[in-house]
Design an enzyme around this catalytic site. Structure first.
Site: not given
Lengths: 312, 274
Positions: A7, A34, A55, A80, A106, A114, A164
């Site tokens: 990322r 992020s 989104e 998402f 991610h 998470d 990530r």
């Protein structure tokens, strides 16, 4: 081994595009820090669009921007970016072939602590099933950088998934990227190990293990999952006669499915798929999760032995 | 020379006649909501919008997005009457190989800006087009037609928030408030009232008109263009407007006329046109 996060290099590539490409617009859904689209915002704030935690609207807006001549990068977490707004992508971007690049971060189980709500293990599958959609999963950070620039140059809807965490570096900084072209990482003759994303690095580790047992593995980085480089798969399997696929994703509908579909219709051969087996993930350290869900280099090596035994 | 209100009324009835002919020839389609929106479509395509049927990609054109994509017949009729393609092609609606797909498809037919048909998405797309206009310093307007039932979809409210946050005063939405959806009265299926308050709460300028009164529609659009916020024009309409037995009938949301119904509908619309 040197490790870098994909990322971060997505962010660097966007920052470069901010300077070189007036037509590029970036939209994000409250996760710019992020996803690293914040790097683009620093250079070209007037072409950065904050959509908020919305989104579906983000994708609709992206489609409208693309219909007006913009090259749009839309980013958020993989769950998402694909799941929440799949039908918006289908109608707004894929069907009219609009120039929207959905780049998620991610992806996969390496999201770790998470837990399952944030671990996308279905995104390749649901994006791959969309007509007109290109699906990319680069192997390391430098390839992610090059792939981002390649996305900006290609026309039409694309999906790219990025991780990530820091992952091993496999390429030189100046590596290029050709959409739809696989890379052979290592030549061998006994089994084809076809990986995507950070699993390519683990395929190379597995190849080392197999070599100590006298098994020679052909390792392919399938960084474009759609369109699949079928010629590369068949060229390898015509030599080895059996394959293992490895992805940080469900075995349903992802790289493993794509390879199995291709081979079963053209060149039947054993294919053993490494991936999560119809299950959600959970919280934990990425290393623990990779062990629990069967995604380690040892698992790939065991799959290779199984694939070879089925061939024989 | 812009068309007068009386001429626009006639255009609207001509669009209605096309809608009946097209959907009957297809044997399916959505005539009810097409008829309720016909007056607006006439106003937009023959008076308000800056567009050039000879140059559909003109960068400064006003854009129209049909969020309620199922009323494609009235859009196709307006495009054909404007000269984007021959009116004879209208009768290919919904047929294999036709450019006139059951719901509009961008890139298939000149004048269709976005692919729609799955409800609740057109306002977001319109926001994107309006935002691009702002970024590029172009002065085009974006017009988006929404169904009332479709406002039960949450994405619309995301888009409403977005439009006012980004100051999209070049965006004008219309709600075809015919109060009927497939299962019947919108207020029984899932109430939308108080509808103006919802838009006001999201920072939009709200106008309410009789959606079959040409002067009122034109007047509201002129005011909306002057607004410094995104604007919505809620048009109180009659589903099936212009054909007596179709008016206020939810049943004609998604079915075409039968042969005997067709005769009567055409007779009524031709009388209106005389």
């Amino acid at each position: 081994m040197k490790k870098l996060a994909q990322r971060n290099y997505y962010g660097k590539a966007l920052a470069k595009l901010a300077e070189t490409r007036e037509d590029v617009v970036v939209i994000d859904a409250d996760l710019a820090g992020s996803t690293k689209t914040s790097e683009f915002r620093k250079v070209a704030p007037e072409r950065f669009v904050e959509a908020g935690i919305a989104e579906q609207d983000m994708i609709g807006v992206a489609a409208g921007l693309a219909a007006s001549g913009k090259t749009v990068f839309a980013s958020t977490f993989a769950v998402f970016a694909t799941g929440r707004c799949w039908e918006q992508i289908r109608l707004g971007c894929a069907y009219p072939k609009l120039n929207v690049k959905i780049v998620s971060t991610h992806c996969g189980i390496s999201v770790g602590a998470d837990g399952a709500s944030h671990q996308a293990l279905e995104d390749i599958s649901i994006m791959r099933s969309l007509p007109n959609m290109t699906v990319i999963s680069p192997a390391d950070a430098y390839e992610a950088y090059a792939a981002t620039l390649a996305l900006a140059d290609c026309k039409g809807p694309c999906y790219m998934r990025l991780g990530r965490a820091d992952v091993p570096v496999l390429f030189d900084e100046d590596v290029g990227f050709e959409i739809g072209r696989a890379r052979r990482m290592r030549s061998g003759s006994d089994v084809s190990l076809i990986g995507t994303g950070q699993m390519v690095s683990l395929c190379l580790d597995a190849a080392d293990m197999l070599e100590s047992e006298g098994i020679s593995a052909d390792v392919i980085n399938m960084s474009t999952i759609k369109p699949l480089d079928g010629a590369a798969v068949m060229e390898s399997v015509s030599k080895t006669g059996c394959a293992v696929t490895a992805e940080e994703h469900s075995v349903i509908g992802g790289l493993g499915s794509a390879v199995a579909e291709l081979l079963s219709e053209n060149m039947p051969a054993p294919v053993v798929r490494i991936g999560t087996r119809d299950t959600f993930g959970e919280s934990g350290d990425p290393d623990q999760l990779f062990r629990k869900y069967g995604l380690t280099a040892e698992d790939i090596a065991a799959a290779a032995r199984k694939s070879i035994s089925m061939r024989e | 020379m812009p068309l007068s209100p009386a001429e626009l009324k006639r255009k609207a009835d001509l669009l209605r006649l096309h809608v009946i002919e097209m959907t009957t020839a297809a044997g399916s389609g959505h005539p009810g909501g097409s008829l309720s929106a016909a007056d607006l479509m006439a106003v937009l395509y023959f008076r308000v919008m800056r567009h050039d049927p000879g140059n559909p990609a003109w960068e400064d054109r006003d854009r129209f997005v049909l969020s309620k994509g199922h009323v494609a017949p009235v859009l196709y009729a307006a495009l054909a009457e404007s000269g984007y393609f021959p009116t004879e092609e209208l009768l290919t609606l919904r047929k294999l190989g036709s450019r006139l797909q059951g719901h509009p498809v961008r890139g298939k037919l000149p004048g269709v800006e976005m692919s729609t048909g799955s409800l609740g998405q057109g306002l977001s797309m319109s926001c994107g087009i309006a935002l691009a206009g702002k970024m590029d310093g172009r002065d085009y307007n974006v017009y988006c037609l929404l169904g009332d039932g479709e406002l039960q979809s949450g994405q619309n409210y995301e888009a409403m928030m977005f439009a006012s946050a980004k100051g999209l005063d070049n965006l004008i939405a219309f709600v075809d408030r015919n109060r009927l959806q497939i299962e019947g009265d919108t207020e029984k299926v899932m109430p939308l009232d108080p509808l103006p308050d919802k838009w006001l709460a999201f920072g939009w300028d709200v106008f309410e008109v009789d959606g079959h009164n040409i002067e009122q529609i034109i007047g509201a659009i002129e005011e909306a263009k002057r607004s410094e916020s995104p604007s919505v024009i809620i048009m109180n309409t009659v589903k099936g407007k212009g054909v007596s037995f179709m008016e206020n009938q939810a049943g004609f949301h998604g079915r075409a006329c039968k042969p005997e119904e067709y005769e009567q509908a055409v007779r009524e619309l031709k009388e209106a046109l005389e």
